[in-house]
Scaffold this motif. Structure first.
Motif, PDB file in Angstrom:
ATOM      1  N   CYS A 113       0.879  -1.300   0.029  1.00 51.78           N
ATOM      2  CA  CYS A 113      -0.130  -0.200   0.152  1.00 51.78           C
ATOM      3  C   CYS A 113       0.909   1.239   0.015  1.00 51.78           C
ATOM      4  O   CYS A 113       0.252   2.449  -0.175  1.00 51.78           O
ATOM      5  CB  CYS A 113      -0.999  -0.100   1.278  1.00 51.78           C
ATOM      6  SG  CYS A 113      -1.992  -1.374   0.907  1.00 51.78           S
ATOM      7  N   SER A 153     -13.409 -10.863   7.602  1.00 52.27           N
ATOM      8  CA  SER A 153     -12.323  -9.844   8.122  1.00 52.27           C
ATOM      9  C   SER A 153     -11.492  -9.293   7.144  1.00 52.27           C
ATOM     10  O   SER A 153     -10.705  -8.024   7.635  1.00 52.27           O
ATOM     11  CB  SER A 153     -11.488 -10.636   9.411  1.00 52.27           C
ATOM     12  OG  SER A 153     -10.703 -11.391   8.918  1.00 52.27           O
ATOM     13  N   VAL A 214      -2.322  -3.658  12.501  1.00 56.57           N
ATOM     14  CA  VAL A 214      -1.903  -2.894  11.222  1.00 56.57           C
ATOM     15  C   VAL A 214      -2.409  -1.426  11.646  1.00 56.57           C
ATOM     16  O   VAL A 214      -1.680  -0.605  11.180  1.00 56.57           O
ATOM     17  CB  VAL A 214      -2.629  -3.341  10.282  1.00 56.57           C
ATOM     18  CG1 VAL A 214      -2.587  -2.610   8.894  1.00 56.57           C
ATOM     19  CG2 VAL A 214      -1.992  -4.732   9.552  1.00 56.57           C
ATOM     20  N   PHE A 215      -3.800  -1.360  12.363  1.00 53.63           N
ATOM     21  CA  PHE A 215      -4.243  -0.112  12.441  1.00 53.63           C
ATOM     22  C   PHE A 215      -3.222   0.605  13.415  1.00 53.63           C
ATOM     23  O   PHE A 215      -3.072   1.924  13.433  1.00 53.63           O
ATOM     24  CB  PHE A 215      -5.716  -0.416  13.355  1.00 53.63           C
ATOM     25  CG  PHE A 215      -6.605   0.869  13.445  1.00 53.63           C
ATOM     26  CD1 PHE A 215      -7.532   1.118  12.503  1.00 53.63           C
ATOM     27  CD2 PHE A 215      -6.254   1.813  14.307  1.00 53.63           C
ATOM     28  CE1 PHE A 215      -8.407   2.151  12.699  1.00 53.63           C
ATOM     29  CE2 PHE A 215      -6.953   2.926  14.503  1.00 53.63           C
ATOM     30  CZ  PHE A 215      -8.049   3.044  13.672  1.00 53.63           C
ATOM     31  N   ARG A 251     -11.402   5.552  10.143  1.00 49.76           N
ATOM     32  CA  ARG A 251     -10.730   5.868  11.518  1.00 49.76           C
ATOM     33  C   ARG A 251      -9.212   6.016  11.500  1.00 49.76           C
ATOM     34  O   ARG A 251      -8.721   6.875  12.251  1.00 49.76           O
ATOM     35  CB  ARG A 251     -11.299   4.689  12.330  1.00 49.76           C
ATOM     36  CG  ARG A 251     -12.754   4.749  12.518  1.00 49.76           C
ATOM     37  CD  ARG A 251     -13.223   3.332  12.946  1.00 49.76           C
ATOM     38  NE  ARG A 251     -12.539   2.764  14.061  1.00 49.76           N
ATOM     39  CZ  ARG A 251     -12.054   1.592  14.229  1.00 49.76           C
ATOM     40  NH1 ARG A 251     -12.287   0.769  13.306  1.00 49.76           N
ATOM     41  NH2 ARG A 251     -11.500   1.271  15.397  1.00 49.76           N
TER      42      ARG A 251
HETATM   43  O1  UT7 Z   1      -3.754  -1.168   3.629  1.00 48.69           O
HETATM   44  C1  UT7 Z   1      -3.329  -1.515   5.091  1.00 48.69           C
HETATM   45  C2  UT7 Z   1      -4.009  -2.493   5.553  1.00 48.69           C
HETATM   46  N1  UT7 Z   1      -5.261  -2.621   6.030  1.00 48.69           N
HETATM   47  C3  UT7 Z   1      -5.687  -1.581   7.069  1.00 48.69           C
HETATM   48  O2  UT7 Z   1      -5.025  -0.816   7.341  1.00 48.69           O
HETATM   49  C4  UT7 Z   1      -6.876  -2.109   8.054  1.00 48.69           C
HETATM   50  C5  UT7 Z   1      -6.250  -1.639   9.332  1.00 48.69           C
HETATM   51  N2  UT7 Z   1      -7.140  -2.382  10.338  1.00 48.69           N
HETATM   52  C6  UT7 Z   1      -8.404  -1.912  10.575  1.00 48.69           C
HETATM   53  O3  UT7 Z   1      -9.100  -1.195   9.442  1.00 48.69           O
HETATM   54  C7  UT7 Z   1      -9.376  -2.608  11.542  1.00 48.69           C
HETATM   55  O4  UT7 Z   1      -8.725  -3.096  12.606  1.00 48.69           O
HETATM   56  C8  UT7 Z   1     -10.410  -3.581  11.130  1.00 48.69           C
HETATM   57  C9  UT7 Z   1     -11.532  -2.843  10.313  1.00 48.69           C
HETATM   58  C10 UT7 Z   1      -9.667  -4.681   9.909  1.00 48.69           C
HETATM   59  C11 UT7 Z   1     -11.318  -4.399  12.163  1.00 48.69           C
HETATM   60  O5  UT7 Z   1     -11.826  -3.461  13.067  1.00 48.69           O
HETATM   61  P1  UT7 Z   1     -11.795  -3.378  14.454  1.00 48.69           P
HETATM   62  O6  UT7 Z   1     -12.349  -2.333  15.228  1.00 48.69           O
HETATM   63  O7  UT7 Z   1     -10.086  -3.742  14.645  1.00 48.69           O
HETATM   64  O8  UT7 Z   1     -12.502  -5.064  14.708  1.00 48.69           O
HETATM   65  P2  UT7 Z   1     -12.044  -6.295  15.352  1.00 48.69           P
HETATM   66  O9  UT7 Z   1     -11.033  -7.006  14.390  1.00 48.69           O
HETATM   67  O10 UT7 Z   1     -11.689  -5.825  16.628  1.00 48.69           O
HETATM   68  O11 UT7 Z   1     -13.007  -7.391  15.231  1.00 48.69           O
HETATM   69  C12 UT7 Z   1     -14.259  -6.854  16.202  1.00 48.69           C
HETATM   70  C13 UT7 Z   1     -15.285  -7.989  15.795  1.00 48.69           C
HETATM   71  C14 UT7 Z   1     -14.939  -9.561  15.703  1.00 48.69           C
HETATM   72  O12 UT7 Z   1     -15.871 -10.416  16.720  1.00 48.69           O
HETATM   73  P3  UT7 Z   1     -15.656 -10.655  17.986  1.00 48.69           P
HETATM   74  O13 UT7 Z   1     -14.302 -11.290  17.842  1.00 48.69           O
HETATM   75  O14 UT7 Z   1     -15.759  -9.495  18.889  1.00 48.69           O
HETATM   76  O15 UT7 Z   1     -16.842 -11.337  18.184  1.00 48.69           O
HETATM   77  C15 UT7 Z   1     -14.803  -9.786  14.407  1.00 48.69           C
HETATM   78  O16 UT7 Z   1     -14.981 -11.186  14.101  1.00 48.69           O
HETATM   79  O17 UT7 Z   1     -15.888  -7.933  14.444  1.00 48.69           O
HETATM   80  C16 UT7 Z   1     -15.974  -9.013  13.742  1.00 48.69           C
HETATM   81  N3  UT7 Z   1     -15.718  -9.026  12.273  1.00 48.69           N
HETATM   82  C17 UT7 Z   1     -16.674  -8.483  11.485  1.00 48.69           C
HETATM   83  N4  UT7 Z   1     -18.105  -8.690  11.771  1.00 48.69           N
HETATM   84  C18 UT7 Z   1     -18.833  -8.284  10.763  1.00 48.69           C
HETATM   85  C19 UT7 Z   1     -14.746  -8.796  11.649  1.00 48.69           C
HETATM   86  N5  UT7 Z   1     -15.171  -8.370  10.238  1.00 48.69           N
HETATM   87  C20 UT7 Z   1     -16.388  -8.485  10.134  1.00 48.69           C
HETATM   88  C21 UT7 Z   1     -17.197  -8.048   9.507  1.00 48.69           C
HETATM   89  N6  UT7 Z   1     -18.503  -7.972   9.626  1.00 48.69           N
HETATM   90  N7  UT7 Z   1     -16.778  -7.784   7.969  1.00 48.69           N
END
Ligand code: UT7
Length: 319
Positions: A113, A153, A214-215, A251
């Motif tokens: 990226c 995810s 990563v965030f 975010r």
């Molecule tokens: O290009 C550079 C690469 N990428 C990035 O910069 C991404 C950086 N990271 C992020 O943007 C965020 O960490 C994410 C958007 C990937 C995830 O957000 P988060 O607030 O860190 O969520 P989390 O990983 O803590 O997941 C929370 C919950 C989990 O459920 P449990 O374990 O709390 O029950 C996940 O299983 O959300 C669940 N989850 C989803 N739910 C609905 C993960 N993906 C999804 C989804 N839909 N697509």
């Protein structure tokens, strides 16, 4: 003194747009979850027949037209991509042929990226050295091909697209500075750990990510490189007219703006419409803000990339 300056921008998105609601039908997710965690509302997905070079060529044609130049003026092509058409030749050589360009140099850069920032910095140095006069710098990706569409995810986060700029030798900058960084000790928090060997694909050909790690890293380094670029140029945050950071998550963008004390209105945001297009995200966002008239002559535009490797960096432009 030779400097380099962007004289034209262009971008291309595939026709097929997939909304969050459409993804609800194929994977256990919701529009609410995706919008609230990432700001993403939709993404564009390349047709099966389209390769990265097709997207790149279209974006390049638009950038060359915007520059008022002909393809034959170009003597250097750099394509930033993690989804090249094939192992080799370089996607840049395939684009060169498609544009009917003969001669000059063409190669790809792999910095995930951060790829566009790496490519623009490289092209700037080639031009400043006097070896090349007019570069096409392209970020192009078909990340949809390296996603596990059953992994909610990751699959909701990315999209396909391409952005390009024409960078020309100039008596005045242009590119004010660039700073590139990497730390391979973070290699496994974002990776697609597959390869081709002995006639077989081995390893995992799908993107894997530790989202939280990563965030955190992204927010930290995006703040650091902004200060690095500003202090190298004797500028302060209030001198930034537009911040175009890698579009992965709204975010990450708003946290970065807050930590810098930069008003959110100065962020260029396309992640809502394009999702994360990896190396294409910065030139896509740049083209949008140039074409809608936000970026005006004399503005300071700070480009910031961060991605797998881990890699990160900045290019500060005076428009
Ligand atoms: O290009 C550079 C690469 N990428 C990035 O910069 C991404 C950086 N990271 C992020 O943007 C965020 O960490 C994410 C958007 C990937 C995830 O957000 P988060 O607030 O860190 O969520 P989390 O990983 O803590 O997941 C929370 C919950 C989990 O459920 P449990 O374990 O709390 O029950 C996940 O299983 O959300 C669940 N989850 C989803 N739910 C609905 C993960 N993906 C999804 C989804 N839909 N697509």
């Amino acid at each position: 003194m030779i400097y380099s300056r962007i004289v034209g921008t262009g971008s291309y998105l595939p026709e097929k747009c997939v909304t969050n609601r459409e993804l609800e039908a194929t994977v256990e997710t919701s529009d609410d979850w995706i919008v609230s965690r990432t700001g993403i509302r939709q993404r564009f997905i390349a047709a099966d027949s389209q390769m990265t070079s097709d997207l790149a060529t279209e974006a390049a044609r638009r950038a060359i037209a915007a520059a008022g130049l002909g393809a034959t003026d170009v003597d250097l092509i750099i394509v930033a991509t993690s989804t090249p058409d094939m192992v080799f030749p370089a996607t840049a050589c395939i684009v060169q042929e498609a544009l009917g360009i003969k001669g000059g140099a063409a190669f790809d850069i792999q910095a995930v990226c951060s790829g566009f920032v790496y490519a623009l910095s490289t092209a700037d140095k080639f031009i400043r050295s006097g070896a090349h006069r007019c570069a096409l710098v392209i970020g192009a990706e078909v990340f949809s091909r390296i996603l596990d569409w059953n992994d909610r995810s990751t699959c909701v986060l990315f999209g396909d697209g391409a952005g390009a700029v024409v960078l020309k030798a100039s008596g005045a900058p242009g590119v004010l500075s660039s700073h590139l960084h990497a730390d391979g000790s973070y290699r496994d928090i974002l990776e697609t750990p597959g390869h081709v060997a002995h006639g077989k694909v081995s390893g995992t050909p799908f993107l894997k990510m530790e989202g939280g790690a990563v965030f955190k890293l992204a927010v930290r380094v995006l703040e650091e490189v902004a200060h690095e670029a500003l202090s190298a140029n004797g500028l302060t945050v209030s001198d930034i007219d537009w911040l175009i950071a890698h579009q992965a998550n709204i975010r990450i963008l708003t946290h970065t703006a807050k930590k810098l004390g930069l008003p959110e209105e100065k962020l260029v945001v396309t992640v809502d419409r394009h999702a994360n297009t990896s190396a294409a995200s910065i030139p896509l966002a740049l083209d949008v803000a140039v074409r809608d008239g936000r970026i005006q002559p004399g503005h300071h535009v700070l480009l910031e990339g961060v991605g797998g490797g881990f890699t990160w960096g900045s290019v500060l432009l005076k428009w």
